[in-house]
Design a protein around this motif. Sequence first.
Motif, mmCIF file in Angstrom:
data_model
loop_
_atom_site.group_PDB
_atom_site.id
_atom_site.type_symbol
_atom_site.label_atom_id
_atom_site.label_comp_id
_atom_site.label_asym_id
_atom_site.label_seq_id
_atom_site.Cartn_x
_atom_site.Cartn_y
_atom_site.Cartn_z
ATOM 1 N N TYR A 42 0.834 -1.206 0.000
ATOM 2 C CA TYR A 42 0.000 0.000 0.000
ATOM 3 C C TYR A 42 0.869 1.257 0.000
ATOM 4 C CZ TYR A 42 -2.710 3.728 2.256
ATOM 5 O OH TYR A 42 -3.274 4.933 2.581
ATOM 6 N N GLU A 43 1.890 1.274 0.836
ATOM 7 C CA GLU A 43 2.741 2.462 0.919
ATOM 8 C C GLU A 43 3.509 2.695 -0.381
ATOM 9 O OE1 GLU A 43 5.104 1.772 4.369
ATOM 10 O OE2 GLU A 43 3.536 2.447 5.767
ATOM 11 N N ARG A 44 3.810 1.626 -1.082
ATOM 12 C CA ARG A 44 4.572 1.764 -2.324
ATOM 13 C C ARG A 44 3.685 2.127 -3.511
ATOM 14 N NH1 ARG A 44 8.711 -2.792 -4.914
ATOM 15 N NH2 ARG A 44 9.307 -1.564 -6.760
ATOM 16 N N TYR A 45 2.480 1.506 -3.594
ATOM 17 C CA TYR A 45 1.661 1.633 -4.798
ATOM 18 C C TYR A 45 0.383 2.449 -4.600
ATOM 19 C CZ TYR A 45 4.760 -1.929 -6.658
ATOM 20 O OH TYR A 45 5.873 -2.619 -7.087
ATOM 21 N N HIS A 46 -0.008 2.752 -3.370
ATOM 22 C CA HIS A 46 -1.154 3.611 -3.044
ATOM 23 C C HIS A 46 -2.514 2.954 -3.266
ATOM 24 C CE1 HIS A 46 1.964 6.537 -2.778
ATOM 25 N NE2 HIS A 46 2.036 6.803 -4.063
ATOM 26 N N LEU A 47 -2.603 1.946 -4.105
ATOM 27 C CA LEU A 47 -3.884 1.289 -4.376
ATOM 28 C C LEU A 47 -3.667 -0.218 -4.430
ATOM 29 C CD1 LEU A 47 -6.644 2.270 -6.901
ATOM 30 C CD2 LEU A 47 -5.713 -0.043 -6.952
ATOM 31 N N LEU A 48 -4.517 -0.948 -3.701
ATOM 32 C CA LEU A 48 -4.473 -2.408 -3.708
ATOM 33 C C LEU A 48 -5.793 -2.927 -4.252
ATOM 34 C CD1 LEU A 48 -2.927 -3.103 -0.167
ATOM 35 C CD2 LEU A 48 -1.733 -2.769 -2.352
ATOM 36 N N LEU A 49 -5.715 -3.809 -5.239
ATOM 37 C CA LEU A 49 -6.888 -4.431 -5.844
ATOM 38 C C LEU A 49 -6.874 -5.923 -5.537
ATOM 39 C CD1 LEU A 49 -9.290 -4.810 -7.790
ATOM 40 C CD2 LEU A 49 -7.620 -4.788 -9.681
ATOM 41 N N PHE A 50 -7.957 -6.400 -4.943
ATOM 42 C CA PHE A 50 -8.129 -7.825 -4.662
ATOM 43 C C PHE A 50 -9.359 -8.297 -5.430
ATOM 44 C CE2 PHE A 50 -6.183 -5.764 -1.039
ATOM 45 C CZ PHE A 50 -5.195 -6.627 -0.612
ATOM 46 N N ARG A 51 -9.184 -9.268 -6.315
ATOM 47 C CA ARG A 51 -10.293 -9.812 -7.102
ATOM 48 C C ARG A 51 -10.893 -11.041 -6.409
ATOM 49 N NH1 ARG A 51 -11.863 -6.498 -11.497
ATOM 50 N NH2 ARG A 51 -10.059 -5.883 -12.756
ATOM 51 N N ASN A 52 -12.152 -11.339 -6.787
ATOM 52 C CA ASN A 52 -12.805 -12.604 -6.403
ATOM 53 C C ASN A 52 -12.828 -12.819 -4.896
ATOM 54 O OD1 ASN A 52 -13.116 -13.352 -9.205
ATOM 55 N ND2 ASN A 52 -10.940 -13.872 -9.195
ATOM 56 N N GLN A 53 -13.156 -11.771 -4.166
ATOM 57 C CA GLN A 53 -13.219 -11.890 -2.716
ATOM 58 C C GLN A 53 -14.627 -12.247 -2.242
ATOM 59 O OE1 GLN A 53 -10.340 -11.486 -0.680
ATOM 60 N NE2 GLN A 53 -9.454 -11.581 -2.748
ATOM 61 N N THR A 54 -14.703 -13.071 -1.230
ATOM 62 C CA THR A 54 -15.954 -13.354 -0.525
ATOM 63 C C THR A 54 -15.638 -13.242 0.952
ATOM 64 O OG1 THR A 54 -16.645 -14.883 -2.274
ATOM 65 C CG2 THR A 54 -17.839 -14.983 -0.189
ATOM 66 N N PHE A 55 -15.816 -12.067 1.490
ATOM 67 C CA PHE A 55 -15.473 -11.874 2.889
ATOM 68 C C PHE A 55 -16.512 -10.994 3.583
ATOM 69 C CE2 PHE A 55 -14.169 -8.052 1.209
ATOM 70 C CZ PHE A 55 -13.129 -7.361 1.798
ATOM 71 N N SER A 56 -16.561 -11.124 4.889
ATOM 72 C CA SER A 56 -17.597 -10.473 5.682
ATOM 73 C C SER A 56 -17.234 -9.015 5.958
ATOM 74 C CB SER A 56 -17.775 -11.213 7.002
ATOM 75 O OG SER A 56 -16.596 -11.077 7.800
#
Length: 289
Positions: A42-56
């Motif tokens: 996060y600190e390096r790229y500023h944006l994190l993308l996570f695909r196909n998540q199923t979380f509460s």
Amino acid sequence: MAKIAYKVLMSAEKGASWGAAVDHDLSQPLTDQIAAELVALYERYHLLLFRNQTFSAEQQVAFSKLFGPISHRSPAMKVKETALVSNVAPDGVLGDGELLFHSDNTFFQHPLKAIGLYAMEIPSVGGDTLFANAHLVYDSLPDEVKRKLPGLSSLQTFDYGGDYNKRSTLEAVPPDAPVAQHPLLWTNPSTGRIALFLSEHTTVRINGLGKDEEDALIALLRRHIEDPRFCYRHKWTVGDFVFWDNVCLQHARETFDRKQARTLRRTPVLDAEGDRRFPESLDLTRKAA
């Protein structure tokens, strides 16, 4: 132990990146090592993308708290840890229509540090979220404009019941509306890089400028913020979770068919180091009148 796998979302502009697409199931427990790796990404790229998540919602909150406490400053968050950005949920907020480029909570002395959105319902067309890299926007400005910006500050305020795509005015907002002053240029204390810091629709004044000069400068800066060279367009798919730096990146939303459902679960994160990261910003709420 192997590090988390990820792919850099590259930009054609000077070899810069838009963020990192991370291959990790966020429904699984976050070990100390995984948490440290995610924070570093996060600190390096500023944006994190996570695909196909199923979380509460609880798991989304736990992830978000790696970066700071959850914000309860907005009316929708007074007693909740998450909010639904939705045009169909009974308690949905900011449900439909276009949203211009902005950073959230610039009308407070310490804007939000980060924001997370988890896609639950997505329309077939439209509703994309765009992210503008405020560091690249500043770098792109002509030298004569860069010379004008140091020392300039903006006055920011907001009416929660007003139009999110029109510039606010002190005369139109309630007397107790939050008001903050921020420099137009923000220096990232972690990297030393300069970012343009301006949310047009909450800007009621650029201090020290006449109205014509102020309007011309805001229009010029808006054109650079909207320039596709500095923007990442995210086309949502159900199960996407995007978590981004609210200051290094500005975000906008394209319109979509209001007859189609669009629901995303939002986690806003406060900046626990606000005084250190925003040493020149001021809370002027009580002085606005």
